[in-house]
Design a protein around this motif. Sequence first.
Motif, PDB file in Angstrom:
ATOM      1  N   PHE A   1      66.176  27.244 103.196  1.00  0.00           N
ATOM      2  CA  PHE A   1      65.243  27.168 102.337  1.00  0.00           C
ATOM      3  C   PHE A   1      64.259  26.134 102.833  1.00  0.00           C
TER       4      PHE A   1
ATOM      5  N   ASN B   1      65.243  22.994 104.593  1.00  0.00           N
ATOM      6  CA  ASN B   1      66.570  22.628 104.046  1.00  0.00           C
ATOM      7  C   ASN B   1      67.686  23.793 104.128  1.00  0.00           C
TER       8      ASN B   1
ATOM      9  N   ALA C   1      70.738  25.066 103.400  1.00  0.00           N
ATOM     10  CA  ALA C   1      71.957  25.370 102.368  1.00  0.00           C
ATOM     11  C   ALA C   1      73.208  25.791 102.856  1.00  0.00           C
TER      12      ALA C   1
ATOM     13  N   SER D   1      80.286  19.278  95.645  1.00  0.00           N
ATOM     14  CA  SER D   1      79.381  18.336  94.870  1.00  0.00           C
ATOM     15  C   SER D   1      78.135  19.124  94.651  1.00  0.00           C
ATOM     16  N   ASN D   2      77.369  18.561  93.857  1.00  0.00           N
ATOM     17  CA  ASN D   2      75.951  19.069  93.640  1.00  0.00           C
ATOM     18  C   ASN D   2      75.026  19.414  95.008  1.00  0.00           C
ATOM     19  N   GLY D   3      74.588  20.417  95.171  1.00  0.00           N
ATOM     20  CA  GLY D   3      73.833  20.998  96.386  1.00  0.00           C
ATOM     21  C   GLY D   3      74.743  21.172  97.633  1.00  0.00           C
ATOM     22  N   ALA D   4      75.879  21.449  97.538  1.00  0.00           N
ATOM     23  CA  ALA D   4      76.944  21.538  98.712  1.00  0.00           C
ATOM     24  C   ALA D   4      76.557  22.927  99.127  1.00  0.00           C
ATOM     25  N   GLY D   5      75.980  23.935  98.101  1.00  0.00           N
ATOM     26  CA  GLY D   5      75.921  25.308  98.910  1.00  0.00           C
ATOM     27  C   GLY D   5      76.618  26.334  98.083  1.00  0.00           C
ATOM     28  N   LYS D   6      77.331  26.055  97.113  1.00  0.00           N
ATOM     29  CA  LYS D   6      78.234  26.791  96.564  1.00  0.00           C
ATOM     30  C   LYS D   6      77.522  28.201  95.810  1.00  0.00           C
ATOM     31  N   SER D   7      76.405  27.747  95.158  1.00  0.00           N
ATOM     32  CA  SER D   7      75.554  28.923  94.477  1.00  0.00           C
ATOM     33  C   SER D   7      74.866  29.735  95.634  1.00  0.00           C
ATOM     34  N   THR D   8      74.605  29.117  96.727  1.00  0.00           N
ATOM     35  CA  THR D   8      73.946  29.867  97.954  1.00  0.00           C
ATOM     36  C   THR D   8      74.848  30.999  98.605  1.00  0.00           C
TER      37      THR D   8
ATOM     38  N   TYR E   1      70.548  37.092  98.363  1.00  0.00           N
ATOM     39  CA  TYR E   1      70.111  36.515  99.630  1.00  0.00           C
ATOM     40  C   TYR E   1      70.485  37.390 100.843  1.00  0.00           C
TER      41      TYR E   1
ATOM     42  N   ASP F   1      75.021  30.745  87.318  1.00  0.00           N
ATOM     43  CA  ASP F   1      75.135  29.380  86.496  1.00  0.00           C
ATOM     44  C   ASP F   1      74.102  29.495  85.551  1.00  0.00           C
TER      45      ASP F   1
ATOM     46  N   GLU G   1      80.346  28.486  88.277  1.00  0.00           N
ATOM     47  CA  GLU G   1      80.431  27.653  87.238  1.00  0.00           C
ATOM     48  C   GLU G   1      80.639  28.279  85.763  1.00  0.00           C
TER      49      GLU G   1
ATOM     50  N   HIS H   1      82.821  22.216  89.990  1.00  0.00           N
ATOM     51  CA  HIS H   1      82.939  20.857  90.603  1.00  0.00           C
ATOM     52  C   HIS H   1      84.351  19.931  90.250  1.00  0.00           C
TER      53      HIS H   1
HETATM   54  N1  LIG Z   1      65.887  28.791  95.781  1.00  0.00           N
HETATM   55  C1  LIG Z   1      66.059  27.976  96.517  1.00  0.00           C
HETATM   56  N2  LIG Z   1      64.911  27.266  96.988  1.00  0.00           N
HETATM   57  C2  LIG Z   1      64.944  26.173  97.712  1.00  0.00           C
HETATM   58  N3  LIG Z   1      66.195  25.269  97.944  1.00  0.00           N
HETATM   59  C3  LIG Z   1      67.365  26.058  97.493  1.00  0.00           C
HETATM   60  C4  LIG Z   1      67.343  26.925  96.556  1.00  0.00           C
HETATM   61  N4  LIG Z   1      68.581  27.600  96.181  1.00  0.00           N
HETATM   62  C5  LIG Z   1      69.246  26.300  96.565  1.00  0.00           C
HETATM   63  N5  LIG Z   1      68.464  25.240  97.365  1.00  0.00           N
HETATM   64  C6  LIG Z   1      68.847  24.253  98.221  1.00  0.00           C
HETATM   65  O1  LIG Z   1      70.137  24.399  98.624  1.00  0.00           O
HETATM   66  C7  LIG Z   1      71.065  23.555  98.753  1.00  0.00           C
HETATM   67  C8  LIG Z   1      72.208  24.217  98.056  1.00  0.00           C
HETATM   68  O2  LIG Z   1      72.097  24.454  97.038  1.00  0.00           O
HETATM   69  P1  LIG Z   1      73.298  25.369  95.953  1.00  0.00           P
HETATM   70  O3  LIG Z   1      72.459  25.608  94.849  1.00  0.00           O
HETATM   71  O4  LIG Z   1      73.828  26.372  96.680  1.00  0.00           O
HETATM   72  O5  LIG Z   1      74.517  24.332  95.827  1.00  0.00           O
HETATM   73  P2  LIG Z   1      75.453  24.073  94.540  1.00  0.00           P
HETATM   74  O6  LIG Z   1      76.729  23.810  95.525  1.00  0.00           O
HETATM   75  O7  LIG Z   1      75.486  25.355  93.902  1.00  0.00           O
HETATM   76  O8  LIG Z   1      74.755  22.891  93.749  1.00  0.00           O
HETATM   77  P3  LIG Z   1      75.141  22.596  92.234  1.00  0.00           P
HETATM   78  O9  LIG Z   1      76.714  22.140  92.207  1.00  0.00           O
HETATM   79  O10 LIG Z   1      74.288  21.507  92.017  1.00  0.00           O
HETATM   80  O11 LIG Z   1      74.829  23.890  91.474  1.00  0.00           O
HETATM   81  C9  LIG Z   1      70.528  22.498  97.934  1.00  0.00           C
HETATM   82  O12 LIG Z   1      69.871  21.453  98.871  1.00  0.00           O
HETATM   83  C10 LIG Z   1      69.474  23.165  97.186  1.00  0.00           C
HETATM   84  O13 LIG Z   1      68.403  22.069  96.895  1.00  0.00           O
END
Ligand SMILES: Nc1ncnc2c1ncn2[C@@H]1O[C@H](COP(=O)(O)OP(=O)(O)OP(=O)(O)O)[C@@H](O)[C@H]1O
Length: 299
Positions: free
Chosen positions: A11, A14, A16, A35-42, A51, A80, A152, A185
């Motif tokens: 992104f 960044n 992901a 953890s938060n931001g690890a990339g799970k949702s992506t 995507y 989520d 989640e 998490h």
């Molecule tokens: N739509 C988006 N636009 C910009 N950056 C994004 C977007 N989606 C995710 N990111 C970035 O990509 C990285 C991974 O995010 P992601 O949501 O996949 O993490 P996660 O493991 O699901 O986190 P969480 O546990 O907090 O939900 C993070 O740095 C986040 O800021």
Amino acid sequence: MIKATNLTKRFDDNVALASLTTEITAGSIYGLVGSNGAGKSTFLRLIAGVYHADEGSIQVDGQPVFENSQVKDKIFFLADELFFFSNYTMNQMAKFYSGLYTNWSQKIYNQLCVTFPVNANKRINTFSKGMQRQVAVILALSTRPEILLLDEAFDGLDPVIRGLVRKILADEVANRGITVIISSHNLRELEDLCDQVGVLHHGKILFQRDIDDLKLGFFKVQCAFKPLPEKTAFSGLDLLQFDTRGSLVNLIARGKRDEILEYIEKMSPLFVETIPLTLEEVFIHEMEAVGYDYSNILF
Ligand SMILES: Nc1ncnc2c1ncn2[C@@H]1O[C@H](COP(=O)(O)OP(=O)(O)OP(=O)(O)O)[C@@H](O)[C@H]1O
């Protein structure tokens, strides 16, 4: 089977997901922790075809997912952040989904409406967070997906409903052979549910294991001796932890339970007992063994 090869998603600047490669077996429950931001949702969004990957590929049964409606029809992604049309009831959402998913089962939907304590004729936006999540789970299961992606999904569900959802998921895997990927998490939440767990960190799978292999491959042993042998006497075991208090020895060893016990019995202990490790303890040791501090990754 779901196969990710060098999957990369950025992104802006960044990263992901950073060249993630993994395989997820069909007919299993895969836990994705990080953890938060690890990339799970992506990662889940890439599997769902929401995507498009910047580099690498994601394939379901050998087919690309992005813009492939045939493959996407088999997948349900429960995000989520939930989405419902404003002022819709669950029955109205169900009607909408029934037109969207070819495998939609009204029979299953009706059964789930009885199983879960949710009023299908009340506006969803008047429900609590946990009740809204129940609605999302009911709708997701009624689409009869072959692949269910849950971001989640247990968030906000009370323990009774969590138990119910876990049971339904386990039944779906056992009876229909569906594949479930569930992000969390919390490793403890996934412990009794998943066949495999992967740890995602900074956009890469650091570590992936079958839970049965993990749980059956490590033991905590407590034994007592008089006199206490030197630590070198235990060197035939694959020790991960060893400490003594008085005549008591506490150790954690990798290996088969019977072989560990047989080795210790030969040293004529006053008593010996083994306790299986929790999944969290196994992860701490396994990840330390490959040079990672688990506490920095999952807490
Ligand atoms: N739509 C988006 N636009 C910009 N950056 C994004 C977007 N989606 C995710 N990111 C970035 O990509 C990285 C991974 O995010 P992601 O949501 O996949 O993490 P996660 O493991 O699901 O986190 P969480 O546990 O907090 O939900 C993070 O740095 C986040 O800021």
